[in-house]
Design an enzyme around this catalytic site. Structure first.
Site, PDB file in Angstrom:
ATOM      1  N   GLY A  65      12.398  27.930 -15.033  1.00  0.00           N
ATOM      2  CA  GLY A  65      11.793  29.118 -15.624  1.00  0.00           C
ATOM      3  C   GLY A  65      12.480  30.404 -15.207  1.00  0.00           C
ATOM      4  N   THR A  66      12.843  30.502 -13.940  1.00  0.00           N
ATOM      5  CA  THR A  66      13.527  31.701 -13.454  1.00  0.00           C
ATOM      6  C   THR A  66      14.870  31.865 -14.140  1.00  0.00           C
ATOM      7  OG1 THR A  66      12.436  31.607 -11.301  1.00  0.00           O
ATOM      8  CG2 THR A  66      14.522  32.794 -11.407  1.00  0.00           C
ATOM      9  N   ASP A 126       0.810  -1.220   0.000  1.00  0.00           N
ATOM     10  CA  ASP A 126       0.000   0.000   0.000  1.00  0.00           C
ATOM     11  C   ASP A 126       0.844   1.270   0.000  1.00  0.00           C
ATOM     12  OD1 ASP A 126       1.034  -0.071   2.531  1.00  0.00           O
ATOM     13  OD2 ASP A 126      -0.883   0.137   3.576  1.00  0.00           O
ATOM     14  N   GLY A 127       2.167   1.133  -0.104  1.00  0.00           N
ATOM     15  CA  GLY A 127       3.046   2.297  -0.174  1.00  0.00           C
ATOM     16  C   GLY A 127       3.693   2.700   1.121  1.00  0.00           C
ATOM     17  N   GLU A 128       3.289   2.086   2.246  1.00  0.00           N
ATOM     18  CA  GLU A 128       3.921   2.422   3.517  1.00  0.00           C
ATOM     19  C   GLU A 128       5.398   2.022   3.507  1.00  0.00           C
ATOM     20  OE1 GLU A 128       1.865   0.667   6.780  1.00  0.00           O
ATOM     21  OE2 GLU A 128      -0.010   1.750   6.395  1.00  0.00           O
ATOM     22  N   ARG A 163      11.604  25.868   0.638  1.00  0.00           N
ATOM     23  CA  ARG A 163      11.041  27.075   0.015  1.00  0.00           C
ATOM     24  C   ARG A 163       9.749  27.536   0.698  1.00  0.00           C
ATOM     25  NH1 ARG A 163      11.500  24.914  -6.084  1.00  0.00           N
ATOM     26  NH2 ARG A 163      11.235  22.970  -4.928  1.00  0.00           N
ATOM     27  N   GLN A 164       9.240  26.711   1.607  1.00  0.00           N
ATOM     28  CA  GLN A 164       8.063  27.102   2.390  1.00  0.00           C
ATOM     29  C   GLN A 164       8.525  27.529   3.785  1.00  0.00           C
ATOM     30  OE1 GLN A 164       4.416  24.754   1.880  1.00  0.00           O
ATOM     31  NE2 GLN A 164       5.578  23.403   0.533  1.00  0.00           N
ATOM     32  N   LYS A 175      14.065  40.796  -9.458  1.00  0.00           N
ATOM     33  CA  LYS A 175      12.850  40.101  -9.863  1.00  0.00           C
ATOM     34  C   LYS A 175      11.636  40.664  -9.153  1.00  0.00           C
ATOM     35  CE  LYS A 175      13.701  35.943  -8.646  1.00  0.00           C
ATOM     36  NZ  LYS A 175      13.687  34.475  -8.461  1.00  0.00           N
TER      37      LYS A 175
END
Length: 314
Positions: free
Chosen positions: A232-233, A43-45, A102-103, A199
């Site tokens: 993209g940057t 199940d991915g665990e 980045r958060q 930017k």
């Protein structure tokens, strides 16, 4: 086997995120990787089982939280819990690429600060120290209440540029103000001028280069960044530099996340070559130059284990 103090032995273990890097770190230290089972249930665990004793040992878990970030983060947490429950004396998380970096702040209302949450999770499972490379935001070190040793790839990039004679008529370019300190350190090491791309954000995932700060006309831009995700940057940056009269650019980044249109953006005709480190597993077949961080991480582990300074490596 190395010992610290009264018989504290070193053990290295790797998750599945970047085993070739972990093996290279182990070779640099003259050690072998510890034996562990890291697999998935249907199940991915995540399932982890240590196949050797770590009782009373100084354990280093080498696991960047690279894509798929959540899977590799859970591996790290479960490995740390397994080590803690196996009575290790000290648990060190070697996280060459720190996902969720980045958060690091709220940019809009009702948002989490996910980097702080990840830091809390890592501490909660009993990790005593974190070793990482080029955090996206320096304040993430303050999210932890345990020591965080942040290494830098600037020296690796500087050596590469000098060895390949890419510093003639060059200018170091920061892709934004956030990377200005890294760019400054590279420019001082190479004795080159510095330029910055100004930017502005026009959406949650979209930026626009407003103008170039510094003289780049007729010069080769050496762009240094910490993370390249979609590219993209960087594409917009090299277009702005080309419009300002610059030559083809050399693009360098510590962490090659490389999702979505990254390869297309990095194939821009204004880019001469792209250089990454191996904090995230990449292959030369991708068409990029890859620098190894194994010796840098190995020296950091050696210094931590023997109670020597890590800041000297930075």
């Amino acid at each position: 086997m190395w010992e610290l103090g009264e018989g504290l032995e070193i053990r290295l273990f790797s998750g599945s995120a970047n085993r070739p890097l972990a093996e290279a770190v182990a070779r640099s230290l003259g050690l072998g990787l510890g034996k562990a089972l890291v697999e998935r249930f249907p199940d991915g665990e995540v399932r982890v089982r240590l196949l050797e004793s770590v009782r009373g040992a100084d354990v280093y878990l080498i696991q960047p939280t690279a894509p798929p970030v959540n899977d590799h983060l859970m591996e790290l947490l479960i490995m740390a819990d397994a080590v803690r429950r196996s009575s290790a004396a000290r648990i060190n998380a070697v996280i060459p690429y720190f996902g969720y970096a980045r958060q690091d702040k709220q940019t809009q209302g009702r948002e989490p600060i996910s980097a702080k949450l990840v830091a809390d999770l890592i501490q909660e499972v009993g990790v005593h120290r974190v070793i990482t490379v080029d955090l996206h935001a320096p304040q993430i070190q303050g999210f932890f209440n345990i020591p965080v040793d942040e290494l830098s790839a600037v020296k690796l990039f500087a050596s590469y540029l000098e060895n390949h004679h890419l510093t003639d008529n060059a200018v170091v370019v920061s892709p934004d103000s956030g990377r200005a300190e890294h760019a400054r350190r590279l420019s001082e090491r190479l004795n080159l001028p510095l330029a910055i791309l100004a930017k502005r954000r026009i959406g949650p995932r979209e930026t626009q280069v407003a103008y170039v700060i510094g003289d780049v006309a007729g010069k080769r831009p050496l762009i240094i960044d910490d993370i390249i995700s979609t590219g993209g940057t960087i594409r917009r940056g090299v277009e702005a530099l080309a419009a300002a009269g610059a030559q083809e650019a050399i693009v360098m980044a510590t962490h090659g996340v490389l999702v979505g249109p990254a390869h297309e953006n990095l194939s821009h005709p204004a880019i001469r070559e792209v250089v990454f480190t191996n904090t995230i597993q990449l292959t030369p077949a991708m068409g990029f130059n890859i620098l190894s961080t194994a010796d840098l991480l190995a020296q950091a582990i050696r210094n931590v284990h023997t109670n020597q300074s890590v800041s000297a490596l930075i």
